[in-house]
Design an enzyme around this catalytic site. Structure first.
Site, PDB file in Angstrom:
ATOM      1  N   LYS A   1       0.833  -1.202   0.000  1.00  0.00           N
ATOM      2  CA  LYS A   1       0.000   0.000   0.000  1.00  0.00           C
ATOM      3  C   LYS A   1       0.869   1.254   0.000  1.00  0.00           C
ATOM      4  O   LYS A   1       0.550   2.235  -0.677  1.00  0.00           O
ATOM      5  CB  LYS A   1      -0.931   0.007   1.217  1.00  0.00           C
ATOM      6  CG  LYS A   1      -1.845   1.241   1.301  1.00  0.00           C
ATOM      7  CD  LYS A   1      -2.801   1.348   0.123  1.00  0.00           C
ATOM      8  CE  LYS A   1      -3.660   2.608   0.154  1.00  0.00           C
ATOM      9  NZ  LYS A   1      -4.620   2.638   1.257  1.00  0.00           N
TER      10      LYS A   1
ATOM     11  N   LYS B   1      -0.700  12.532   5.673  1.00  0.00           N
ATOM     12  CA  LYS B   1      -0.615  11.315   6.496  1.00  0.00           C
ATOM     13  C   LYS B   1       0.036  10.175   5.714  1.00  0.00           C
ATOM     14  O   LYS B   1       1.034   9.594   6.161  1.00  0.00           O
ATOM     15  CB  LYS B   1      -2.008  10.891   6.956  1.00  0.00           C
ATOM     16  CG  LYS B   1      -2.034   9.544   7.686  1.00  0.00           C
ATOM     17  CD  LYS B   1      -3.444   9.095   7.979  1.00  0.00           C
ATOM     18  CE  LYS B   1      -4.199   8.596   6.772  1.00  0.00           C
ATOM     19  NZ  LYS B   1      -3.733   7.265   6.310  1.00  0.00           N
TER      20      LYS B   1
END
Length: 301
Positions: free
Chosen positions: A174, A242
């Site tokens: 990811k 983030k």
């Protein structure tokens, strides 16, 4: 309950709500949890089960966590009101937030100590695909965890990439994806606004570039938001400081230089600093427009 599972789903935002809907369509009982009580009430009005996951913890076959970050994931499982100690042995914990691989491994070890199956299962595809049960999931975990997750994965994803038995591999993949996705959004915004300085209208940009070698999924998906002047968030600017921050933390630990990722991160930080953090991530184009004195579609001249 056979193939029909009782699921507690934490995080009814853009992605989590769509996953909850997909689980409901597949016949599963879904107990939703979110700080936004309106989202919980909406889910129940659409067939979601009454009661929070905590009230039925011992009956849950699976807990699916679709929150913002590692801190929220840990809080759901092991915080003051953490659900992990109350789950039955053999229950599944499926963690979908973008987190560092080391964090995923820590959560897996703590869950396994409670005889819970942990699947490291970050998701990709966006809000519309989540609602359609069409996500791509990059998953890693034991064979037993995959077996426990089978019904949930079938309901929520069209593609499950088995990254292996070692938890953390899903989160690592990811991170790789997020480098490309974040950089592609930022470079799409840069290319479109650069074109504007040369007299190329954004709408014309979107007619031509998707037919050329420079296109990407993110360009084709996010570019129309700029053309339409519609920054209703499907994925917000605030996601990227983030996620790209996680990537750079991992890179630092690996002693790996990631300069292009760092530059893209700064553009999203700048967009958030301009007050666009809760807008669609295509609003990073406003950073370039402000710097160049450009007026984007939908903006007042």
């Amino acid at each position: 309950m056979g193939d029909h599972k009782t699921v507690g789903l934490f995080g009814l935002g853009a992605m989590g709500y769509g996953m909850a809907q997909s689980l409901l369509r597949a016949g599963h009982a879904v107990h939703g949890a979110d700080l936004n009580t309106d989202a919980v009430a909406r889910l129940q009005s659409e067939g979601g089960a009454d009661g929070t996951p905590h009230t039925v913890a011992a009956q849950l076959d699976a807990v699916v966590i679709v929150v913002l970050n590692a801190t929220q994931t840990e809080d759901v499982l092991f915080g003051e009101h953490g659900i992990a100690p109350f789950l039955r042995k053999g229950a599944l914990v499926m963690s979908c937030a973008t987190v560092a691989p080391d964090f995923a491994r820590d959560m897996a070890a703590r869950c396994e100590a409670l005889d819970l199956h942990y699947l490291d299962a970050p998701i990709s595809g966006g809000m519309a695909r989540a609602a359609a049960g069409d996500l791509a999931i990059m998953a890693s975990g034991t064979p037993e965890a995959f077996t426990a997750a089978d019904a949930v994965l079938k309901a929520t994803a069209s593609t499950v990439h088995h990254m292996g038995d070692a938890v953390g591999a899903g989160s690592a993949m990811k991170a790789v994806n997020q480098i490309l996705a974040g950089v592609h959004i930022a470079t799409m915004a840069e290319a479109m606004t650069f074109g504007m300085t040369q007299g190329i209208d954004p709408a014309r940009f979107m007619e031509v570039i998707p037919q050329c070698a420079g296109t990407s999924f993110m360009l084709e998906n996010r570019g129309p938001h700029i053309v339409d002047g519609d920054y209703t968030p499907t994925s917000s600017v605030n996601i990227w400081p983030k996620d790209l921050g996680i990537v750079l933390d991992i890179a630092k630990g690996a002693r790996f230089p990631a300069p292009i990722t760092g530059i893209a991160l700064q553009q999203f930080v700048a967009a958030a600093g301009m007050g666009h953090g809760h807008e669609d991530d295509a609003a990073v184009a406003k950073v370039y427009a402000r710097a160049s004195g450009l007026t984007l579609p939908g903006e007042e001249t």
